[in-house]
Design an enzyme around this catalytic site. Structure first.
Site, PDB file in Angstrom:
ATOM      1  N   LYS A  46      21.241  -0.393  72.684  1.00 52.43           N
ATOM      2  CA  LYS A  46      20.128   0.223  74.609  1.00 52.43           C
ATOM      3  C   LYS A  46      18.980  -0.952  75.057  1.00 52.43           C
ATOM      4  O   LYS A  46      18.691  -1.385  76.149  1.00 52.43           O
ATOM      5  CB  LYS A  46      20.551   1.519  75.113  1.00 52.43           C
ATOM      6  CG  LYS A  46      22.080   1.572  74.828  1.00 52.43           C
ATOM      7  CD  LYS A  46      22.156   2.869  75.590  1.00 52.43           C
ATOM      8  CE  LYS A  46      24.093   3.699  75.937  1.00 52.43           C
ATOM      9  NZ  LYS A  46      23.798   4.799  76.258  1.00 52.43           N
ATOM     10  N   LYS A  79      30.913  -0.427  80.774  1.00 52.22           N
ATOM     11  CA  LYS A  79      30.616  -0.091  82.357  1.00 52.22           C
ATOM     12  C   LYS A  79      29.294  -0.744  82.829  1.00 52.22           C
ATOM     13  O   LYS A  79      29.287  -1.942  82.882  1.00 52.22           O
ATOM     14  CB  LYS A  79      29.929   1.161  82.165  1.00 52.22           C
ATOM     15  CG  LYS A  79      31.157   2.676  82.527  1.00 52.22           C
ATOM     16  CD  LYS A  79      30.183   4.021  82.655  1.00 52.22           C
ATOM     17  CE  LYS A  79      31.196   4.726  81.902  1.00 52.22           C
ATOM     18  NZ  LYS A  79      30.428   6.289  81.433  1.00 52.22           N
ATOM     19  N   LYS A  96      33.444  -4.815  73.304  1.00 54.07           N
ATOM     20  CA  LYS A  96      33.865  -3.383  73.942  1.00 54.07           C
ATOM     21  C   LYS A  96      33.919  -3.216  75.844  1.00 54.07           C
ATOM     22  O   LYS A  96      32.910  -3.970  75.892  1.00 54.07           O
ATOM     23  CB  LYS A  96      32.935  -1.724  73.097  1.00 54.07           C
ATOM     24  CG  LYS A  96      33.005  -1.095  73.594  1.00 54.07           C
ATOM     25  CD  LYS A  96      32.148  -0.172  72.505  1.00 54.07           C
ATOM     26  CE  LYS A  96      31.232   0.123  74.203  1.00 54.07           C
ATOM     27  NZ  LYS A  96      30.476   1.928  74.356  1.00 54.07           N
TER      28      LYS A  96
END
Ligand code: AMP
Ligand code: TRP
Length: 356
Positions: A139, A222, A219
């Protein structure tokens, strides 16, 4: 042992015997807890990796399922967008078959004990353990201009989510297993340093713990823009499938393909009945079935799952008051269970806490 002390703690709060929960609080039922972030629309990775299990587990376990809006703050969404996403994700959870009569469905920020316990657990969690979390690293890479402290302590809040309900089972996709390992470590440390308050939570894996995105490489997620949305129409899905990668070595329709390396065929594994799947594989290998036809068949089978979910979602959207009631009732039940745990926690560590 837990159950008795838990019941005693509940009796102390006076909150716990409110309607809707007593039967499940007899101590005979194991608990499950899971969460989903309101950070965009749900996709079939969420559905296959987590929601399918939520629906299954709610029958056998006392279940707490949360829309974790406080976690979403780590991405700093505009307030209005977050409010909307909370509703949409709640709708998706319910439309996928989570039944608010069986499971407690609630929004995390409606239960303030989550943040209280997060602070307490952050004093038990070791920096070295948090430093190993790969999701933090990922992230940080995707939002380099906003590497906030919340992003780093995210797994502590997640641990609080789980242990606040003293959950034994946590249905999540593979990407969350490292966070669960950390949660177990924190539980062990808390139980050793203070008192045996929490059970060690275990991951429940679905049959699809890591669904790949339409790029066939990473993967489905969103943030990567590679998803098949749960609410998408059949046309929208077909549109996306058209551009999706198949067997990279199959250049022409007349080439034989290899379904074992085809990402589209991997989706057939989840949505297509075995007999039809075998036919598709044979057609691909024998070059009698082209990739476009294979994709059309997938779109149809996906629609058989997504269609009814989309319809239920539309019904829920048309009755916003009903959604508010479901979430309000869920919050009441969740707060009662959470407060019962907090009575034990505060007692174990020696802080006073609010007098309710
Ligand atoms: P999130 O949307 O990141 O809050 O994830 C909600 C749940 O869906 C978690 O249990 C994730 O592990 C699961 N999940 C998310 N993406 C995938 C994926 N591509 N494959 C399988 N499970 C997933
Ligand atoms: N971190 C999880 C995810 O991104 C969501 C989550 C928050 C969660 N709290 C949880 C999952 C508690 C399971 C249990 O997917």
């Amino acid at each position: 042992m837990h159950e008795n002390r838990f019941l005693a703690a509940e009796a102390q709060t006076g909150l716990s015997r409110c309607e809707g929960i007593p039967a499940a609080y007899t101590g005979s039922m194991l608990r499950t807890m899971s969460g989903v972030q309101p950070t965009g629309n749900l996709h079939i990775g969420n559905y296959l990796g987590a929601l399918v299990n939520w629906v299954e587990l709610q029958r056998q376990y006392e279940s707490f399922f949360s829309i974790v809006d406080l976690h979403a703050l780590t991405q700093r969404p505009p307030a209005e967008q977050l409010r909307r996403a909370v509703r949409e994700v709640a709708i998706g959870v319910l439309a996928s078959g989570v039944d608010p009569e069986q499971a407690t469905v609630f929004v995390q920020s409606e239960v303030p004990q989550h943040t209280e316990l997060t602070w307490i657990l952050s004093c038990v969690t070791q920096l070295g353990d948090l430093n190993r979390m790969t999701q933090f690293k990922d992230k940080s890479a995707t939002q380099p201009d906003n590497i906030n402290a919340g992003l780093f302590t995210y797994p502590v809040l997640q641990t609080a989510d789980i242990v606040l309900y003293r959950a034994e089972r946590v249905p999540v996709g593979e990407d969350q297993e490292q966070h669960l390992e950390l949660a177990r470590e924190t539980v062990r440390r808390f139980n050793t340093v203070y008192a045996e308050v929490f059970p060690e939570p275990q991951v429940v894996r679905s049959t699809a713990p890591r669904v790949l995105g339409l790029d066939g490489e990473s993967k489905m997620s969103k943030s990567r823009n590679n998803e098949i949305g749960l609410f998408e129409t059949a046309d929208e899905t077909m549109q996306k499938l058209r551009g999706a990668k198949t067997d990279p070595a199959r250049l022409r329709r007349s080439d034989a393909g290899n379904p074992d390396v085809c990402n589209i065929f991997s989706y057939h594994g989840f949505f297509t009945p075995a007999a039809e799947r075998d036919e598709i594989a044979a057609g691909c290998r024998g070059a009698t079935l082209g990739c476009v036809d294979c994709k059309s068949k997938l779109a149809a089978n996906l629609e058989a799952v997504k269609g009814p979910i989309r319809e239920r979602a539309n019904e829920l959207r048309s009755r916003p008051g009903e959604l508010d009631e479901i979430l309000a009732a869920g919050a009441v039940k969740a707060r009662a269970a959470a407060e019962a745990t907090m009575v034990l926690v505060r007692d174990a560590i020696g802080v006073r806490g609010p007098k309710l």
